[in-house]
Design an enzyme around this catalytic site. Structure first.
Site, PDB file in Angstrom:
ATOM      1  N   HIS A 185       0.710  -1.369   0.096  1.00  0.00           N
ATOM      2  CA  HIS A 185      -0.047  -0.006   0.017  1.00  0.00           C
ATOM      3  C   HIS A 185       0.692   1.393   0.002  1.00  0.00           C
ATOM      4  CE1 HIS A 185      -3.935   1.824   1.094  1.00  0.00           C
ATOM      5  NE2 HIS A 185      -4.351   0.815   0.469  1.00  0.00           N
ATOM      6  N   HIS A 285      -6.731  -2.441 -11.278  1.00  0.00           N
ATOM      7  CA  HIS A 285      -6.977  -1.984  -9.923  1.00  0.00           C
ATOM      8  C   HIS A 285      -8.409  -1.638  -9.865  1.00  0.00           C
ATOM      9  CE1 HIS A 285      -7.152   1.248  -6.543  1.00  0.00           C
ATOM     10  NE2 HIS A 285      -6.446   0.342  -6.138  1.00  0.00           N
TER      11      HIS A 285
HETATM   12 MG   LIG Z   1      -3.155  -1.304  -3.712  1.00  0.00          MG
END
Ligand SMILES: [Mg+2]
Length: 382
Positions: A185, A285
């Site tokens: 992340h 994504h």
């Molecule tokens: Mg991600």
């Protein structure tokens, strides 16, 4: 046919939808949003409408080039997400106009279905293991979990051990045949990314995502060369020009453009093709809403290097408002055996429930990321 109106809707949990109307009654839907900046992107769409109203919606490539080039300044999450939403809606219109799915206009599907993965949450090893087991029982063949909580640029090994314990618990719970993606992340900096990637090697992960932030991508070369785990990156890159250095530098094994952030179908298709030429895989994504997911499936349909699709059904962000609530044909997102079928309806293949969209737009949202801090008080990457 002419474009007559662009209308945006800020809807919970954290999305923005766009409806483009035409003088022939065909409407198209897009999802122009950056998580936490929905109103800013909606304003950017409104600015683009000055040019688009009165134009032929079928000339998508020309409109894309004008939106990208004729604003003088270009790129970045806001502009490219606004362009993405418009582009999606124009493809939806074009498909409906011809009575075919978007993928039929892009050369036709190369696959019938694509594997999907589910997010698993939880902080303790026992929680993540139980959550992983539950997801696998629902038929998923792959899961994704966050690697660490906040991690300082140099941190202590007990934090690393915490990550290992969680990943080990999940691997033990799901067995050797389920794919496990671990998302760093962008929370991890180069010195710790190196340590973590090495320690996670024995768990035979599907991929490590955003081991470092994309602006530090040159740090990936060492990590890519030192681990046998495929390295994924790209949700915070917005165009072919952002991806070219990542691809030509040999920094990644998997790219993850977001079809609502990286210029829509027109641009993501081209980014996917660039990656194909470097033998790099595509995993779009998509922690977003139903229009974004339908868009991804159109791109997955025609991208040979696509192998898995992120989706947000039941994700923690969506508490109370899930993506199926906003469409009249939720069966398009029915997962079977860990896969979702490529939609075959006209346009993007979904029927947006406009009444529901209008009702929820009255509620709206002000979703923002949490702001995290390290124990010394300095701000942490979330
Ligand atoms: Mg991600």
């Amino acid at each position: 046919m002419k474009i007559t109106r662009l209308e945006t809707f800020i809807v919970p949990p954290r999305w923005c939808f766009l409806k483009i109307e035409t003088d022939e009654g065909i409407v198209g839907w897009g999802e122009p949003v950056v998580e936490g900046r929905a109103h800013t992107v909606a304003a950017a769409v409104e600015e683009l409408s000055d040019y688009l109203i009165g134009k032929d919606p079928l000339l998508i490539e020309d409109h894309w080039q004008v939106m990208y080039r004729a604003g003088f300044y270009r790129g970045g999450p806001i502009t490219m997400s606004a362009i993405a939403g418009v582009d999606q809606a124009l493809w939806d219109i074009k498909g409906k106009h011809h009575g075919v799915p978007v993928h039929a206009l892009l050369g036709g599907q190369v696959r019938d279905r694509i594997k999907v993965y589910s997010w698993i949450g939880g902080d303790r090893p026992s929680d993540v293991a139980n959550n992983a087991r539950a997801v696998v029982e629902r038929g998923f063949k792959a899961v994704k979990m966050n690697g660490s909580e906040e991690l300082q640029i140099i941190d202590t090994f007990d934090k690393v051990q915490g990550v290992i314990n969680n990943v080990a618990a999940v691997r033990e719970a799901v067995g050797p045949n389920i794919g496990i993606g671990v998302d760093f992340h962008g929370r991890v900096h180069k010195p710790m990314a190196k340590v973590l990637a090495k320690e996670l090697d024995p768990y035979k992960l599907l991929f490590i995502e955003e081991p470092v932030l994309s602006e530090n991508a040159e740090a990936l070369r060492d990590i890519v060369n030192q681990t046998s785990t495929p390295i994924a990156l790209g949700e915070r890159l917005y165009s072919r020009w952002d991806f070219k250095h990542i691809l030509s530098g040999g920094y990644v094994d998997i790219i993850q453009p977001d079809a609502s952030h990286a210029g829509g179908i027109t641009e993501c298709r081209k980014i996917a093709s660039m990656a194909e030429a470097y033998d790099v895989a595509l995993a779009l994504h998509c922690p977003l809403g139903p229009i974004a997911l339908a868009t991804c499936l159109q791109i997955d349909a025609v991208s040979y290097n696509a192998f898995i699709q992120e989706q947000s059904l039941g994700i923690h962000y969506n508490q109370g408002n899930d993506l199926l609530d906003y469409i009249r044909n939720p069966e398009v997102f029915r997962y079977e055996d860990g896969f979702v079928s490529i939609p075959q309806g006209p346009g993007l293949g979904i029927e947006v429930n406009e009444e529901k969209v209008r009702e929820m737009a009255k509620i709206g949202h002000r979703w923002r990321n949490p702001v995290w801090r390290h124990e010394d008080g300095s701000v942490a990457e979330w």
